[in-house]
Motif scaffolding. Structure first.
Motif, mmCIF file in Angstrom:
data_model
loop_
_atom_site.group_PDB
_atom_site.id
_atom_site.type_symbol
_atom_site.label_atom_id
_atom_site.label_comp_id
_atom_site.label_asym_id
_atom_site.label_seq_id
_atom_site.Cartn_x
_atom_site.Cartn_y
_atom_site.Cartn_z
ATOM 1 N N CYS A 42 0.813 -1.219 0.000
ATOM 2 C CA CYS A 42 0.000 0.000 0.000
ATOM 3 C C CYS A 42 0.845 1.267 0.000
ATOM 4 N N HIS A 43 2.166 1.124 -0.211
ATOM 5 C CA HIS A 43 3.051 2.277 -0.248
ATOM 6 C C HIS A 43 3.083 2.865 -1.656
ATOM 7 N N ARG A 44 3.559 4.097 -1.760
ATOM 8 C CA ARG A 44 3.761 4.702 -3.064
ATOM 9 C C ARG A 44 5.053 4.184 -3.682
ATOM 10 N N ILE A 47 -7.957 -0.348 -5.876
ATOM 11 C CA ILE A 47 -7.924 0.985 -5.277
ATOM 12 C C ILE A 47 -6.512 1.364 -4.861
ATOM 13 N N LEU A 48 -5.787 0.420 -4.284
ATOM 14 C CA LEU A 48 -4.415 0.703 -3.835
ATOM 15 C C LEU A 48 -3.483 0.985 -5.000
ATOM 16 N N GLN A 49 -3.759 0.394 -6.143
ATOM 17 C CA GLN A 49 -2.889 0.643 -7.308
ATOM 18 C C GLN A 49 -2.884 2.110 -7.706
ATOM 19 N N THR A 50 -3.991 2.825 -7.461
ATOM 20 C CA THR A 50 -4.017 4.262 -7.770
ATOM 21 C C THR A 50 -3.105 5.028 -6.819
ATOM 22 N N ILE A 51 -2.985 4.566 -5.578
ATOM 23 C CA ILE A 51 -2.075 5.189 -4.611
ATOM 24 C C ILE A 51 -0.630 4.940 -5.017
ATOM 25 N N ARG A 52 -0.347 3.697 -5.367
ATOM 26 C CA ARG A 52 1.034 3.311 -5.646
ATOM 27 C C ARG A 52 1.594 4.051 -6.851
ATOM 28 N N GLN A 53 0.744 4.393 -7.786
ATOM 29 C CA GLN A 53 1.198 5.072 -8.991
ATOM 30 C C GLN A 53 1.178 6.586 -8.856
ATOM 31 N N ALA A 54 0.717 7.081 -7.700
ATOM 32 C CA ALA A 54 0.616 8.537 -7.501
ATOM 33 C C ALA A 54 2.006 9.168 -7.397
#
Length: 452
Positions: free
Chosen positions: A413-415, A445-452
């Protein structure tokens, strides 16, 4: 991003690649002098792996594929029996024991599915630590911050590094108190701890027969679901992603964030906020059972008592060959009486029932897999105080799910570019399919965080 089983299966089907090519690439990474293969693996099955890969390519050319993992490089933890090999379990004390007469059940199931077993992976001695440090065979470094040299997580240390570094597509580990989920968290992978009874432990050297479970580390929730079906011998059921607005999560209001690093808190908070933004309901929930567990296990719990029962004769004869930090924990078990053990069984049964009832209105529990990021290896090697304090902290959250007899995923869940952090999604026993479904929705949903 690591390739998934589904992507590699498609590439094999179209002829874009071959099992031989994938296997040769995996073996080259194991052999690389500037890599971690020498510490991640205790045995490498070069000739057998290349022969299995060639067989897979021949069958595929004839229109036959035994499973989605047919022809893919897979590693297995060095506490699973492989016929003709001594099962070391990260130790030296077992070096002179007879080789295994047959494969562990899960090893044979992998072979039957066409997996190319490239080798056995390193681990904490006898699986008794969440750190992954091994004084006998070395400690592979987490893929993050290699210059510092950080722990890979344990006890399935080599398993995590083997996947993260492309030495295998899937690794099979065991999880008694987080030993699949912790390496997954520290190595940026997805790991699945199934309900223990679903996967046969025949041919796996035990740590705690009450708590041991066997699961995969790989690139995605779907990868874990595919491999779990093979390990369990159950028909494959493709996870179906529910709409986020249908999901209700509980976050324990105490214990799970105690002593947490700011990086973990930030990543966990972002994950919770992202779930809420997509319509999921996330409530804080008082879980007194979590607050009780340290006291319940004050005598060492099932792990120490059951490990002592298995190791007591070996320790009487060869204590000098054990990692002292492992031996000291095992010997705690000798002070538990039969009455203490029976009491613990009864307490656990009531504890599970109470927590199950408390979770009834929720799809899953959410918590950080580890409250801290992977610490440096050097400090833990040189200080017993640091070793045991860190080990206890890292094991704390995942251990609760083993005592619960539950199932759980750890998702990154990290970037991108940050220290790896794992998000645990956990549920009661035999809710494995539901947790995989919830995990698939959460992963998107977490993939959007990781790619931010």
């Amino acid at each position: 991003m690591l390739p998934t089983i589904r992507q590699l299966h498609a590439s094999l089907t179209t002829g874009e690649t071959t099992s031989a090519a994938l296997t040769e690439a995996a073996l080259a990474r194991i052999d690389a002098t500037d890599g971690e293969g020498g510490h991640a693996f205790t045995h490498v099955y070069r000739e057998q792996a290349l022969a299995a890969a060639q067989a897979s390519d021949t069958l595929r050319a004839a229109g036959l594929a035994r499973s989605p993992i047919d022809g893919l490089p897979v590693s297995v933890k060095d506490l699973f029996d492989v016929a003709g090999e001594v099962t070391l379990a990260g130790s030296v004390v077992l070096q002179d024991t007879p080789p295994a007469a047959q494969n562990a059940v899960i090893v044979q199931r992998l072979i039957n599915a066409g997996a190319v077993i490239v080798g056995k992976t390193n681990m904490t001695e006898f699986a008794f630590s969440g750190l992954g440090i091994n004084p006998h065979y070395g400690t592979p470094r987490s893929p993050w911050d290699r210059a510092t040299g950080r722990i890979p997580g344990g006890s399935s240390s080599g398993a995590g590094v083997s996947v993260a570094d492309g030495m295998s597509v899937v690794a099979i580990g065991t999880d008694t108190g987080g030993s699949v989920r912790i390496p997954s968290a520290f190595c940026g992978l997805t790991g699945f701890k199934p309900t223990a009874r679903r996967v046969s432990a025949i041919g796996a050297l035990p740590l705690s027969t009450s708590l041991d479970s066997i699961g995969p580390l790989s690139a995605s929730v779907e990868c874990c679901a595919i491999v779990d079906s093979i390990l369990s011998g159950e028909p494959y059921r493709e996870p179906s992603s529910p709409q986020p607005g249908q999901l209700r999560f509980a976050v324990p209001s105490s214990v799970v964030l105690d002593g947490a690093d700011e990086q973990v808190v930030a990543a966990f908070d972002r994950a919770i906020e992202a779930l809420r933004e997509q319509g999921a309901v996330v409530h804080q929930l008082d879980i007194p059972e979590f607050e009780q567990l340290a006291y319940i296990n004050r005598q060492g719990g099932f792990v120490c008592s059951e490990a002592w029962a298995w190791h007591r004769k070996l320790l009487e004869q060869h204590a000098d060959l054990y990692d002292p930090r492992v031996a000291s924990r095992i010997t705690r078990g000798k002070d538990m009486s039969a009455a203490d053990y029976i009491d613990l069984l009864e307490i656990r049964s009531a504890w599970i029932a109470s927590l199950t009832n408390r979770m009834r209105q929720y799809d899953a529990l959410l918590m950080p897999t580890s409250p801290i990021i992977a610490p440096a290896i050097a400090k833990l090697q040189t200080s017993d105080d640091a070793y045991f304090a860190t080990n206890g902290l890292i094991l704390r959250n995942p251990t609760m799910i083993n005592f619960f007899d539950g199932c759980a995923l750890s998702l990154p869940c990290h970037r991108n570019g940050e220290a790896p952090v794992g998000l645990t999604i956990a549920g009661p026993a035999m809710h494995d399919a539901h947790i995989l479904d919830v995990g698939l929705a959460t992963e998107k949903i977490l993939q959007t965080i990781r790619q931010a």
